[in-house]
Design an enzyme around this catalytic site. Structure first.
Site, short mmCIF file in Angstrom:
data_model
loop_
_atom_site.label_atom_id
_atom_site.label_comp_id
_atom_site.label_asym_id
_atom_site.label_seq_id
_atom_site.Cartn_x
_atom_site.Cartn_y
_atom_site.Cartn_z
CB SER A 10 -0.84 0.05 1.25
OG SER A 10 -1.80 -1.15 1.12
CG ASN A 99 4.36 1.52 10.57
OD1 ASN A 99 4.47 2.62 10.40
ND2 ASN A 99 3.47 0.84 9.84
CE LYS A 180 5.61 5.82 11.35
NZ LYS A 180 6.25 5.59 9.92
CG ASN A 188 -0.54 0.95 14.61
OD1 ASN A 188 -1.10 2.01 14.39
ND2 ASN A 188 0.35 0.75 13.75
CB SER A 249 -3.98 1.29 12.58
OG SER A 249 -4.28 -0.05 13.13
CB SER A 250 -0.23 -0.51 9.14
OG SER A 250 0.57 -0.25 10.17
#
Length: 301
Positions: A10, A99, A180, A188, A249-250
């Site tokens: 993505s 991430n 982050k 998450n 969220s991922s």
């Protein structure tokens, strides 16, 4: 600039597609089929906040590639494999837009080229092979992984600025990475475990858990020598959750799709570093255990 995007799911497809704008850069996506085949046949369709079709190259084999820059966007647990593949090619620099924590060190340990750190806050969703939707505008921030400034980071920032990507070259990447991480640690796992969108962490009963995980992460950051206050971490997490309220969220996307998550590089990293530094992180420890239990139950670990 010749750019390879290694791990074009993505986010990688969105970043690569925006870098591949006509007149910008020569981009090669390293992706899985059927996505790679669709891009080769019909181009990459950008949807959502952007609406156009671009024509980057697309391959499934990431070995023996040559470019000025490799942008790594694989899941954190695939970083070592990505580094091994990239080591068979030739690059002037590598930029991690992943991430979690520890990815840059893994890349630097296997590659004899400068490794830059980066973050990307664009929302992206691979709708179908050959189609990536930008679900929310953001920015790319990049810089030397140890902080400071270098001509290389400036050059890559200037190159990215030729595309529609909002790009900032930063001299404080260690602080930005921990900030982050604090955001991801709060949002998450809770949204993944509950199957909710990011807005869930803004209200009871989830908000205190999210804030606790975020505060614990800031505590570990300070113990690790990075100045990040609890207040700043929680304010940032809350701001991101509000801005991306209707996004998944991922990690939530991974759980919904039955895929392994990046819990090890997010909350798991907080737990691991906390143990090394003698810091108590009960909320992160519990969230990590819950996600790892789910992964074990699904045969993903």
């Amino acid at each position: 600039m010749e750019i390879v995007v290694f791990g074009a799911g993505s986010l990688g497809s969105l970043v690569g597609g925006l870098l591949a704008q006509p007149g910008a850069h020569e981009v090669t996506l390293v992706a899985r089929d059927p996505h790679a085949s669709a891009v080769r046949t019909d181009g990459l369709q950008l949807a959502g906040e952007f609406s156009e079709t671009v024509a980057p190259a697309a391959v499934t084999d990431g070995t023996e590639l040559t470019a000025e820059l490799a942008v790594v966007t694989v899941k954190s647990f695939d970083t070592a494999a990505a580094a091994d593949a990239l080591s068979t090619g030739s690059f002037d620099a590598v930029l991690s837009l992943q991430n979690g924590m520890g990815n840059e060190a893994t890349l630097a340990g296997r590659l004899d080229v400068p490794v830059l750190a980066g973050t990307a806050t664009y929302g992206a969703l691979l709708r179908e092979p050959g189609v990536v939707e930008c679900t929310g505008l953001g920015e790319v921030i990049l810089g030397p992984r140890s902080g400071g400034s270098t001509p290389l980071a400036d050059r890559i920032g200037e190159a990215f600025a030729l595309s529609p990507l909002e790009t900032t070259v930063a001299s404080d990447m260690p602080t930005r990475l921990w900030r982050k991480l604090a955001v991801n640690a709060g949002i998450n796992p809770l949204t993944a475990l509950t199957g909710t969108k990011n807005e869930a962490v803004l209200a009871d009963p989830a908000t205190e858990l999210a804030r606790a995980a975020t505060r614990e992460t800031a505590h570990v950051a300070r113990a690790d020598g990075v100045s990040l206050s609890d207040e700043t971490a929680v304010e940032t997490m809350t701001r991101v959750a509000r801005r991306t309220a209707l996004n998944s969220s991922s990690m939530a996307q991974d759980v919904r799709a039955g895929r392994r998550t990046e819990i090890d590089a997010i909350n798991g990293y907080v737990v691991e570093r906390a143990d090394e530094l003698g810091v108590s992180v009960p909320t992160n420890r519990t969230l990590t255990a819950l996600l790892e239990t789910w992964e074990h139950g699904c045969g993903l670990r």
